[in-house]
Write a protein that holds these residues in place. Sequence first.
Motif, PDB file in Angstrom:
ATOM      1  N   UNK A   1      -6.936  45.993  15.275  1.00  0.00           N
ATOM      2  CA  UNK A   1      -8.040  45.444  16.064  1.00  0.00           C
ATOM      3  C   UNK A   1      -8.115  46.125  17.425  1.00  0.00           C
ATOM      4  N   UNK A   2      -6.962  46.238  18.090  1.00  0.00           N
ATOM      5  CA  UNK A   2      -6.943  46.883  19.413  1.00  0.00           C
ATOM      6  C   UNK A   2      -7.386  48.336  19.293  1.00  0.00           C
ATOM      7  N   UNK A   3      -6.834  49.035  18.323  1.00  0.00           N
ATOM      8  CA  UNK A   3      -7.143  50.466  18.183  1.00  0.00           C
ATOM      9  C   UNK A   3      -8.635  50.684  17.932  1.00  0.00           C
ATOM     10  N   UNK A   4      -9.221  49.879  17.055  1.00  0.00           N
ATOM     11  CA  UNK A   4     -10.649  50.036  16.757  1.00  0.00           C
ATOM     12  C   UNK A   4     -11.501  49.652  17.965  1.00  0.00           C
ATOM     13  N   UNK A   5     -11.084  48.607  18.673  1.00  0.00           N
ATOM     14  CA  UNK A   5     -11.830  48.198  19.864  1.00  0.00           C
ATOM     15  C   UNK A   5     -11.811  49.303  20.919  1.00  0.00           C
ATOM     16  N   UNK A   6     -10.640  49.907  21.120  1.00  0.00           N
ATOM     17  CA  UNK A   6     -10.547  50.996  22.104  1.00  0.00           C
ATOM     18  C   UNK A   6     -11.371  52.203  21.647  1.00  0.00           C
ATOM     19  N   UNK A   7     -11.341  52.500  20.363  1.00  0.00           N
ATOM     20  CA  UNK A   7     -12.119  53.624  19.848  1.00  0.00           C
ATOM     21  C   UNK A   7     -13.617  53.407  20.061  1.00  0.00           C
ATOM     22  N   UNK A   8     -14.022  52.145  20.086  1.00  0.00           N
ATOM     23  CA  UNK A   8     -15.435  51.825  20.310  1.00  0.00           C
ATOM     24  C   UNK A   8     -15.773  51.743  21.797  1.00  0.00           C
ATOM     25  N   UNK A   9     -14.802  52.028  22.647  1.00  0.00           N
ATOM     26  CA  UNK A   9     -15.061  52.022  24.079  1.00  0.00           C
ATOM     27  C   UNK A   9     -14.923  50.674  24.753  1.00  0.00           C
ATOM     28  N   UNK A  10     -14.361  49.686  24.062  1.00  0.00           N
ATOM     29  CA  UNK A  10     -14.193  48.357  24.647  1.00  0.00           C
ATOM     30  C   UNK A  10     -12.893  48.320  25.449  1.00  0.00           C
ATOM     31  N   UNK A  11     -13.020  48.069  26.755  1.00  0.00           N
ATOM     32  CA  UNK A  11     -11.880  48.196  27.661  1.00  0.00           C
ATOM     33  C   UNK A  11     -11.340  46.857  28.149  1.00  0.00           C
ATOM     34  N   UNK A  12     -11.753  45.750  27.555  1.00  0.00           N
ATOM     35  CA  UNK A  12     -11.288  44.457  28.034  1.00  0.00           C
ATOM     36  C   UNK A  12      -9.763  44.353  27.916  1.00  0.00           C
ATOM     37  N   UNK A  13      -9.114  43.648  28.839  1.00  0.00           N
ATOM     38  CA  UNK A  13      -7.661  43.454  28.733  1.00  0.00           C
ATOM     39  C   UNK A  13      -7.291  42.687  27.465  1.00  0.00           C
ATOM     40  N   UNK A  14      -6.173  43.087  26.849  1.00  0.00           N
ATOM     41  CA  UNK A  14      -5.712  42.458  25.611  1.00  0.00           C
ATOM     42  C   UNK A  14      -4.269  41.991  25.798  1.00  0.00           C
ATOM     43  N   UNK A  15      -4.056  40.687  25.598  1.00  0.00           N
ATOM     44  CA  UNK A  15      -2.722  40.093  25.626  1.00  0.00           C
ATOM     45  C   UNK A  15      -2.319  39.787  24.200  1.00  0.00           C
ATOM     46  N   UNK A  16      -1.273  40.456  23.716  1.00  0.00           N
ATOM     47  CA  UNK A  16      -0.818  40.270  22.338  1.00  0.00           C
ATOM     48  C   UNK A  16       0.114  39.066  22.233  1.00  0.00           C
ATOM     49  N   UNK A  17      -0.007  38.336  21.124  1.00  0.00           N
ATOM     50  CA  UNK A  17       0.910  37.251  20.775  1.00  0.00           C
ATOM     51  C   UNK A  17       1.837  37.751  19.677  1.00  0.00           C
ATOM     52  N   UNK A  18       3.142  37.650  19.908  1.00  0.00           N
ATOM     53  CA  UNK A  18       4.112  38.147  18.929  1.00  0.00           C
ATOM     54  C   UNK A  18       5.080  37.041  18.547  1.00  0.00           C
ATOM     55  N   UNK A  19       5.470  37.004  17.282  1.00  0.00           N
ATOM     56  CA  UNK A  19       6.509  36.079  16.847  1.00  0.00           C
ATOM     57  C   UNK A  19       7.860  36.545  17.368  1.00  0.00           C
ATOM     58  N   UNK A  20       8.736  35.603  17.647  1.00  0.00           N
ATOM     59  CA  UNK A  20      10.064  35.917  18.164  1.00  0.00           C
ATOM     60  C   UNK A  20      10.796  36.873  17.240  1.00  0.00           C
ATOM     61  N   UNK A  21      11.340  37.943  17.809  1.00  0.00           N
ATOM     62  CA  UNK A  21      12.159  38.869  17.048  1.00  0.00           C
ATOM     63  C   UNK A  21      11.395  39.980  16.372  1.00  0.00           C
ATOM     64  N   UNK A  22      10.072  40.016  16.501  1.00  0.00           N
ATOM     65  CA  UNK A  22       9.282  41.061  15.848  1.00  0.00           C
ATOM     66  C   UNK A  22       8.919  42.140  16.860  1.00  0.00           C
ATOM     67  N   UNK A  23       9.936  42.859  17.321  1.00  0.00           N
ATOM     68  CA  UNK A  23       9.736  43.892  18.344  1.00  0.00           C
ATOM     69  C   UNK A  23       8.802  44.995  17.866  1.00  0.00           C
ATOM     70  N   UNK A  24       8.852  45.306  16.569  1.00  0.00           N
ATOM     71  CA  UNK A  24       7.995  46.370  16.042  1.00  0.00           C
ATOM     72  C   UNK A  24       6.527  46.034  16.238  1.00  0.00           C
ATOM     73  N   UNK A  25       6.173  44.740  16.109  1.00  0.00           N
ATOM     74  CA  UNK A  25       4.787  44.332  16.322  1.00  0.00           C
ATOM     75  C   UNK A  25       4.365  44.589  17.756  1.00  0.00           C
ATOM     76  N   UNK A  26       5.256  44.281  18.695  1.00  0.00           N
ATOM     77  CA  UNK A  26       4.942  44.492  20.108  1.00  0.00           C
ATOM     78  C   UNK A  26       4.705  45.977  20.373  1.00  0.00           C
TER      79      UNK A  26
END
Length: 227
Positions: free
Chosen positions: A62-87
């Motif tokens: 979602x972030x990658x496609x939004x950035x590719x479309x020129x959308x620059x709004x700030x994005x705060x990701x929610x991650x489950x505990x222990x899923x560093x790869x997601x972050x």
Amino acid sequence: MKLLIVEDDTDYAAALRDSLRRLEHEVAVARDGRDALLALERDGYDAMVLDCMLPLVDGATVVRRARDRGQRLPVLMLSALGRSADKVDGLDAGADDYVVKPTPPEEIDARLRALVRARAWTRAGDAPADTLRVGDIVVSPGQHRAWRGDRALDLAKLEFGVLAELARHAGHYLTRAMLIERVWGYDFEPATNIVDVQIRALRRKLCAAGEDDPILTRRSVGYMLRG
């Protein structure tokens, strides 16, 4: 602020939506990544709170496609505990910051406000008096926060200290002894490569989105942050 929450956990999304509304935000909710992208195309938002693990289209995509479309709004990701790869995936894709669920709504609110302020600084130059700007790098020592372009940098204490010191003296080489004295507070040079280790870690984060390396190294001299 007008916010978009993207979260497939219905109960969590509703609770967060209600809490952020009580904090005087206008909040919409999308249940999956596809609906999030449609919402971003349809409406303008000041910021987005985005879960990493989503049906149909994952958070990083979602972030990658939004950035590719020129959308620059700030994005705060929610991650489950222990899923560093997601972050890591989310930040590499263009997210600005992340928190681990569940995080108090007040902290989410504070982080969103900080990200929106940072975006305004990088666009309009309306920054606090102590803000340091070197090229596309912005450092706020008072808030202990830093950005490269539109991307917030998640820096450890020593990494931030090294970056701030390099930014204060941008265009000039600082020796390892200088950095050790100013960042670590030692009046001697340890028999270790502590500066080199922090520089390597800092470079990885500064260049995480594929940017050019802004730190120059001169053998037997030291390091310089170029503008």
